[in-house]
Motif scaffolding. Structure first.
Motif, PDB file in Angstrom:
ATOM      1  N   ARG A   1       0.805  -1.221   0.000  1.00 34.94           N
ATOM      2  CA  ARG A   1       0.000   0.000   0.000  1.00 34.94           C
ATOM      3  C   ARG A   1       0.839   1.271   0.000  1.00 34.94           C
TER       4      ARG A   1
ATOM      5  N   PRO B   1       2.250   4.301  -1.650  1.00 35.96           N
ATOM      6  CA  PRO B   1       1.826   4.969  -2.887  1.00 35.96           C
ATOM      7  C   PRO B   1       2.970   5.159  -3.875  1.00 35.96           C
TER       8      PRO B   1
ATOM      9  N   LYS C   1      -0.465   4.811  -8.503  1.00 31.96           N
ATOM     10  CA  LYS C   1      -1.153   3.693  -7.863  1.00 31.96           C
ATOM     11  C   LYS C   1      -0.199   2.993  -6.931  1.00 31.96           C
TER      12      LYS C   1
ATOM     13  N   THR D   1      -3.229  -2.049  -5.841  1.00 35.55           N
ATOM     14  CA  THR D   1      -4.066  -1.750  -7.000  1.00 35.55           C
ATOM     15  C   THR D   1      -3.674  -2.611  -8.191  1.00 35.55           C
TER      16      THR D   1
ATOM     17  N   ARG E   1      -5.556  14.939   5.393  1.00 35.94           N
ATOM     18  CA  ARG E   1      -5.463  14.294   4.082  1.00 35.94           C
ATOM     19  C   ARG E   1      -4.654  13.008   4.140  1.00 35.94           C
ATOM     20  N   CYS E   2      -3.743  12.917   5.099  1.00 35.81           N
ATOM     21  CA  CYS E   2      -2.853  11.747   5.195  1.00 35.81           C
ATOM     22  C   CYS E   2      -3.227  10.885   6.398  1.00 35.81           C
ATOM     23  N   THR E   3      -3.771   9.717   6.108  1.00 34.66           N
ATOM     24  CA  THR E   3      -4.130   8.726   7.127  1.00 34.66           C
ATOM     25  C   THR E   3      -3.687   7.357   6.614  1.00 34.66           C
TER      26      THR E   3
ATOM     27  N   GLU F   1      -5.503   5.013   5.745  1.00 35.83           N
ATOM     28  CA  GLU F   1      -6.415   4.636   4.660  1.00 35.83           C
ATOM     29  C   GLU F   1      -6.133   5.435   3.391  1.00 35.83           C
ATOM     30  N   THR F   2      -5.672   6.668   3.538  1.00 34.56           N
ATOM     31  CA  THR F   2      -5.364   7.523   2.388  1.00 34.56           C
ATOM     32  C   THR F   2      -3.976   8.144   2.577  1.00 34.56           C
TER      33      THR F   2
END
Length: 370
Positions: free
Chosen positions: A94, A96, A100, A104, A334-336, A338-339
């Motif tokens: 995960r 980034p 992607k 993904t 914005r940064c967690t 999950e994201t």
């Protein structure tokens, strides 16, 4: 559990915390060099036991976090190809890339597999002779010997379909890069005990002499970390500069010479790019000429991929100890997990992930107040 419980024993912890408070007479900034130590500090509240004069900052000690974006994009490019089985540690799925992540790619039909050892990837290559099996080789000196052994075994088996995408790095050159920076705040280091189990700590002696900073090889439990801090603070207070070994139950000065021999046989030192630190001379490894046939970067012709880090992600400053995760305006917003904007929020050893897991509310409240 005896050998774990003893190093989490509350009376021992309190005794060491008191000794640190009695020893410290002025402000000091110490950097721990392992993500496992960072998570232990946050989980057990070790920093909250210390006097306010002691500032613990978090260094580039997470192998996933220091892997540069261009290496992630190369991994994604290979993993998406037909006829490839791409093997990686779970933490990398995960992280980034530019557009992607590997998860993904897997969802889109790529054959991406989680393994616990590169030796598993060798077995997969045996089982699938019609596929190119690529292992994403990341990490510090701790994991390099197993990677080296996987290449050695693949050669002994005559496997032509096993490849490595290499992004292994070395700790001492990164320490020098931090100490040489104009923004450096570090006055002492807690070195990662697991790295020193393999490499020993003789490589740190020239660093202490050149930069006049104490280095204490330290373990990962509360008692280990507090004892490492006490040893480091004692040196600083007394004006001493040397390498000390707190983690003597596991680390010898010379390290594991057998592991070092296989690493030196399979790999050679090269300049490597680090997330947040840039290119650092002789800070990484690549396959030596005798084993170049196992190099995925050459085989798939992807050396040209070169990408820039996300501008809004400040993980580079976190990895250098310039800021703490809570000082990033995107933290918890914005940064967690999950994201995530960067690897430090994804990895189980990332500093941002540690703050999110154990100090999330406190950190977000501090950000809002700023």
């Amino acid at each position: 559990m005896k050998y774990i419980d003893d190093f989490r024993h509350q009376p021992h912890v309190e005794l060491l915390a008191t000794a640190i408070r009695n020893t410290c007479t002025r402000p000091w900034t110490i950097m721990e060099l392992c993500g496992g130590q960072t998570h232990a500090i946050m989980k057990y509240g070790i920093d909250q036991l210390l006097p306010s004069d002691i500032n613990l900052i978090h260094g580039p000690g997470c192998p996933v976090c220091v892997t540069p974006l261009q290496a992630i994009d190369k991994a994604i490019g290979i993993a998406a190809l037909n006829g490839v089985i791409f093997c990686t540690f779970g933490d990398m799925l995960r992280v980034p890339g530019s557009t992607k992540d590997l998860m993904t790619v897997k969802a889109e039909g790529g054959d991406v597999r989680t393994v616990y050892s590169p030796l598993e990837a060798v077995t997969i290559a045996q089982q699938h002779p019609d596929k190119q099996v690529v292992f994403f080789a990341i990490g510090f000196e701790t994991t390099i010997p197993t990677t080296a052994m996987s290449v050695y075994q693949a050669q002994q088996m005559g496997l032509k379909n096993f490849k490595l995408l290499v992004s292994h790095v070395r700790v001492p050159p990164a320490m020098e890069a931090i100490l040489s920076s104009a923004e450096n705040k570090v006055q002492g280091f807690l070195a990662a005990g697991n790295v020193c189990v393999v490499m020993g700590y003789q490589e740190y002696l020239p660093i202490t002499e050149k930069y006049q900073v104490p280095i204490v090889v330290t373990g990962f439990e509360p008692v280990d970390i507090l004892q490492g801090i006490l040893l480091c603070i004692t040196q600083l207070e007394q004006g001493q500069v040397t390498v000390e070994n707190q983690y003597a139950r596991a680390v010898q000065a010379s390290g594991n010479t057998t592991a070092q021999q296989i690493v030196n046989r399979i790999f050679k030192p090269v300049t490597r790019s680090w997330r947040g630190l840039g290119d650092i001379p002789m800070s990484g490894f690549e396959l030596s000429a005798d084993y170049a046939a196992f190099d995925a970067e050459n085989y798939f012709q992807i050396a040209h991929i070169n990408t820039q880090e996300h501008e809004q992600c400040l993980s580079g400053k976190v990895l250098q100890g310039i800021i703490k995760p809570s000082q990033c305006p995107e933290f918890g917003a914005r940064c967690t997990p999950e994201t995530p904007l960067g690897a430090t929020m994804v990895s189980t050893e990332g500093a941002c992930a540690a703050y999110y897991a154990y100090r999330r509310q406190q950190s977000i409240t501090e950000n809002i107040s700023q």
